[in-house]
Structure formats: C-alpha cells, structure tokens
Scaffold this active site. Structure first.
Site, mmCIF file in Angstrom:
data_model
loop_
_atom_site.group_PDB
_atom_site.id
_atom_site.type_symbol
_atom_site.label_atom_id
_atom_site.label_comp_id
_atom_site.label_asym_id
_atom_site.label_seq_id
_atom_site.Cartn_x
_atom_site.Cartn_y
_atom_site.Cartn_z
ATOM 1 N N SER A 11 -12.659 1.375 10.887
ATOM 2 C CA SER A 11 -12.076 1.542 9.482
ATOM 3 C C SER A 11 -12.982 0.649 8.422
ATOM 4 O O SER A 11 -13.240 -0.567 8.624
ATOM 5 C CB SER A 11 -10.562 1.294 9.502
ATOM 6 O OG SER A 11 -10.175 1.170 8.267
ATOM 7 N N ASP A 55 -16.343 5.476 14.796
ATOM 8 C CA ASP A 55 -15.212 5.298 13.930
ATOM 9 C C ASP A 55 -14.605 3.781 13.736
ATOM 10 O O ASP A 55 -13.898 3.162 14.541
ATOM 11 C CB ASP A 55 -14.079 6.059 14.494
ATOM 12 C CG ASP A 55 -12.842 6.128 13.470
ATOM 13 O OD1 ASP A 55 -12.946 5.577 12.308
ATOM 14 O OD2 ASP A 55 -11.883 7.054 13.558
ATOM 15 N N GLU A 102 0.759 -1.213 -0.091
ATOM 16 C CA GLU A 102 -0.059 0.219 -0.076
ATOM 17 C C GLU A 102 0.833 1.267 0.246
ATOM 18 O O GLU A 102 2.020 1.177 0.137
ATOM 19 C CB GLU A 102 -0.932 -0.025 1.279
ATOM 20 C CG GLU A 102 -0.336 -0.196 2.580
ATOM 21 C CD GLU A 102 -1.015 0.813 3.773
ATOM 22 O OE1 GLU A 102 -1.461 1.746 3.746
ATOM 23 O OE2 GLU A 102 -1.010 0.109 4.633
ATOM 24 N N LYS A 143 -3.087 -2.179 16.419
ATOM 25 C CA LYS A 143 -2.116 -1.197 17.546
ATOM 26 C C LYS A 143 -3.138 -0.833 18.479
ATOM 27 O O LYS A 143 -4.559 -0.993 18.253
ATOM 28 C CB LYS A 143 -2.066 0.319 16.591
ATOM 29 C CG LYS A 143 -0.682 0.409 16.173
ATOM 30 C CD LYS A 143 -0.472 1.748 15.461
ATOM 31 C CE LYS A 143 -1.235 1.585 14.143
ATOM 32 N NZ LYS A 143 -1.307 0.680 13.186
ATOM 33 N N LYS A 200 -5.321 10.743 1.319
ATOM 34 C CA LYS A 200 -5.353 9.456 1.846
ATOM 35 C C LYS A 200 -6.812 8.819 1.317
ATOM 36 O O LYS A 200 -7.697 9.267 1.537
ATOM 37 C CB LYS A 200 -5.351 9.356 3.280
ATOM 38 C CG LYS A 200 -5.782 8.241 4.213
ATOM 39 C CD LYS A 200 -5.718 8.340 5.530
ATOM 40 C CE LYS A 200 -6.215 7.138 6.372
ATOM 41 N NZ LYS A 200 -6.482 7.386 7.698
ATOM 42 N N ASP A 204 -11.313 -0.772 6.415
ATOM 43 C CA ASP A 204 -10.580 -1.724 6.087
ATOM 44 C C ASP A 204 -11.144 -3.042 6.503
ATOM 45 O O ASP A 204 -11.127 -4.134 5.805
ATOM 46 C CB ASP A 204 -9.071 -1.819 6.828
ATOM 47 C CG ASP A 204 -8.374 -0.516 6.389
ATOM 48 O OD1 ASP A 204 -8.560 -0.080 5.317
ATOM 49 O OD2 ASP A 204 -7.468 -0.388 7.063
ATOM 50 N N VAL A 247 -5.369 0.383 3.556
ATOM 51 C CA VAL A 247 -5.589 -1.145 3.255
ATOM 52 C C VAL A 247 -6.655 -1.503 2.320
ATOM 53 O O VAL A 247 -6.621 -2.347 1.426
ATOM 54 C CB VAL A 247 -5.463 -1.924 4.676
ATOM 55 C CG1 VAL A 247 -6.246 -3.505 4.445
ATOM 56 C CG2 VAL A 247 -4.294 -1.820 5.304
#
Ligand code: PSU
Ligand code: MN
Length: 308
Positions: A142, A140, A26, A161, A88, A144, A108
């Site tokens: 993602s 929130d 990516e 993370k 982004k 992904d 991703v």
C-alpha cells in the site's frame, strides 16, 4: 486560475489558527469500508466523539473535484450512499479526481498528504494498508506505507489486519524509518482482534508519551509520521481463530475472482462482513471509535507539549 482547490471548513481554519487541536478523519472507510447507512452513522459519530473531547474533526474527501477539509452533512451523505460514483483515492489518483471534477474518498495515504499540507498533526482511522499476503506473486504494497515515511503526522489505527502479511508490513515500516508504537501493548494488534502473536519493539503508556516521541522526531529533523497501534478493547475483540477463518474464506474467494489492486481491501472487508453476519462490522465500528478517542487525547497532549 486552473489549480486544484482546497477548501478548509471555517471551524477548522479557526482551530488551526488558535491552537485548538484538530483530528483528521479519512473517507474511504465511509465509501469503501462499510455499507450504507452504518457508514454514514459511523462517520457522524466519529465527528461527535472528536467534538465531545475538545477537538475539531476534519473529515477529508474530494467533492466534485474540490478537496475538502471538513465535510458538510450532505457531503458525507454523498460519499456514503453509493448513489454516485466515489473513487477510492490514494495519492496517485488525486490529480485525476480533481482535474475531472468527480467525487473521491481519501485513503490513509491521501488523507495524510492533505492533512499535513494544511497543518493537521493527528489523524485517526481504523486500519492502514500494508504488504499483502501474496506479495511474492503480486507486489501489492500500500501507498499508505510510503506516505507514513514522508508526512509529519501521528496516525492512530488498530494495527494490521491479517488480510495483510503483518510481519512484512512491520519490516517495510522499519525499512522506511517509521516508528511504530503499541498503545499499552507490545503485541501487534490485528484490527478485529487484539492478538496476533507478533511482537512490537516499542509501546507507550500514555498519550503524552506518544506526543513526546513525535515532537522529538520532528525536532530532530526526521521527516515522516509515527504509527500508533491501538488494540481493540477486550470486550469487542474478535477471537483470533474465528476471524482468521472468515479472512481465509474471503481471501480464497478474492483469488478465485481474481480481485487485485485497490479493489482487494474493500472486497475482503465486505466479504468478511457477509461471512460473519455483520458481526465484523460492529467490531470495525468499535475499534475506529476507540482510535478516534485516543487520537483526541494525543492531539491535546501534543498541543500542550509543543507550547513549552
Ligand atoms: N482497512 C480497513 N478499512 C479501510 C481501509 C483499510 O479496515 O477502509 C482503506 C483505508 O483507506 C486504507 C486503504 O488507507 O484501505 C488501503 O488501500 P490500499 O491497500 O489499496 O492502499
Ligand atoms: Mn494495494
């Protein structure tokens, strides 16, 4: 014709046609995940790790509105150096960037979308997005995680993370039917640190084992990817308490500055680099290299396994 253009590098086209394994990479990690010039050096090094291990790298980005699968050195420089705006790009951003002919770095989610569209089956990166810690206040989650449930691709990363709510990210993946496999571990790795105290249901002992799970998933008609959590090697792993301190400081500052949405991850990453005096950046680079190496091994095993 007025259609978005996808340009696949000749080397990659050739590999896809002749059964040479390809590993996708990516570009948000370059533009928004690391500072210049380390980001560029890292991007180049990842490509050379893929090559040294008998696969072809496919770094994906949008350059002047053109979706590129495989970048030139000058494309990587443009994405990395911060001189031009680089958006982004998660999935929803894609049509804006293509129609307006601007530059974008793929997350991703959008890397998966593009890679699977052109027939790539393995993608290695650093970390995925997930369910954010204060999701009860701001929802929130993602994109992904959504993409993992639809694209047939093996994604290798270093776990979640702890800027994310790890337990809820794993729950969400389960809801979406995404298999999560710890590589040689049943403890969910936490990106900078290989410890989280949170257990996984499945581990795999070899790249072949992972290739088999993926192959069966596809052959059963189960759409979507599988997620491989590859823990950072012990010698680079950040002590959990130490990195948690840095993460908490970064989270507090993000709250004070009211940073939300797509800006939160890049903000937290750069803050953590600052708080750790650059140590977290070195850790980040090591874990991505480690993931790319595993990605090449899986891509080769998968190619062999699918022949039979
Ligand atoms: N984690 C990192 N570095 C990154 C990202 C995540 O350690 O660069 C990027 C990836 O591109 C990931 C994206 O797909 O952040 C997730 O952003 P969001 O949470 O806005 O979907
Ligand atoms: Mn988000």
């Amino acid at each position: 014709m007025n259609k978005p253009e996808i340009i696949i590098k000749e080397e990659i086209k050739n590999a896809l046609k002749n059964n040479i394994p390809v590993v996708a990479l990516e570009s948000t990690i370059i533009s928004h995940g690391m500072p210049y010039p380390k980001n560029k050096e890292c991007a180049m090094e990842l490509e050379s790790i893929v090559r040294q291990n008998g696969c072809v790298p496919a770094t994906i980005a949008i350059i002047d509105g053109i979706i590129k699968v495989g970048l030139t050195d000058s494309d990587i420089e443009r994405i990395a150096n911060g001189k031009e705006e680089v958006i982004k790009v998660s999935k929803r951003d894609l049509p804006f960037v293509t129609s307006r002919k601007v530059n974008g770095a793929t997350t991703v989610a959008s890397t998966m979308f593009i890679a699977s569209k052109v027939g790539i089956k393995v993608f290695a990166t650093g970390g995925i997005g997930g369910v954010h810690r204060n999701y009860s206040k701001v929802l929130d989650i993602s994109n992904d995680l959504e993409e993992l449930s639809t694209d047939n691709l093996i994604v290798v990363c270093a776990g979640c993370k702890s800027i994310l709510d790890i337990e809820n990210t794993l729950e969400y993946l389960e809801t979406k039917g995404v298999p999560v496999i710890g590589y040689k571990t049943l403890e969910c790795p936490a990106f900078y640190s290989n410890k989280s105290g949170i257990n996984l249901e499945y581990s795999a002992e070899s790249p072949l084992d992972i290739a088999k799970v993926f192959s069966d998933k596809i052959n059963l008609g189960l759409m979507g990817g599988i997620l491989v959590f590859n823990p950072i090697p012990d010698e680079y792993s950040y002590p959990k308490e130490e990195i948690d301190k840095a993460i908490n400081l970064a989270l507090k500052e993000a709250e004070i500055k009211n940073i939300t949405g797509k800006r939160i991850t890049p903000f937290l990453l750069s803050k953590i680099v600052e708080v750790t005096n650059g140590k977290s950046l070195e850790t980040n680079i090591e874990l991505v290299k480690n993931n790319v190496l595993l990605g090449t091994k899986i891509a080769k095993e998968l190619m062999n396994y699918e022949k039979n």
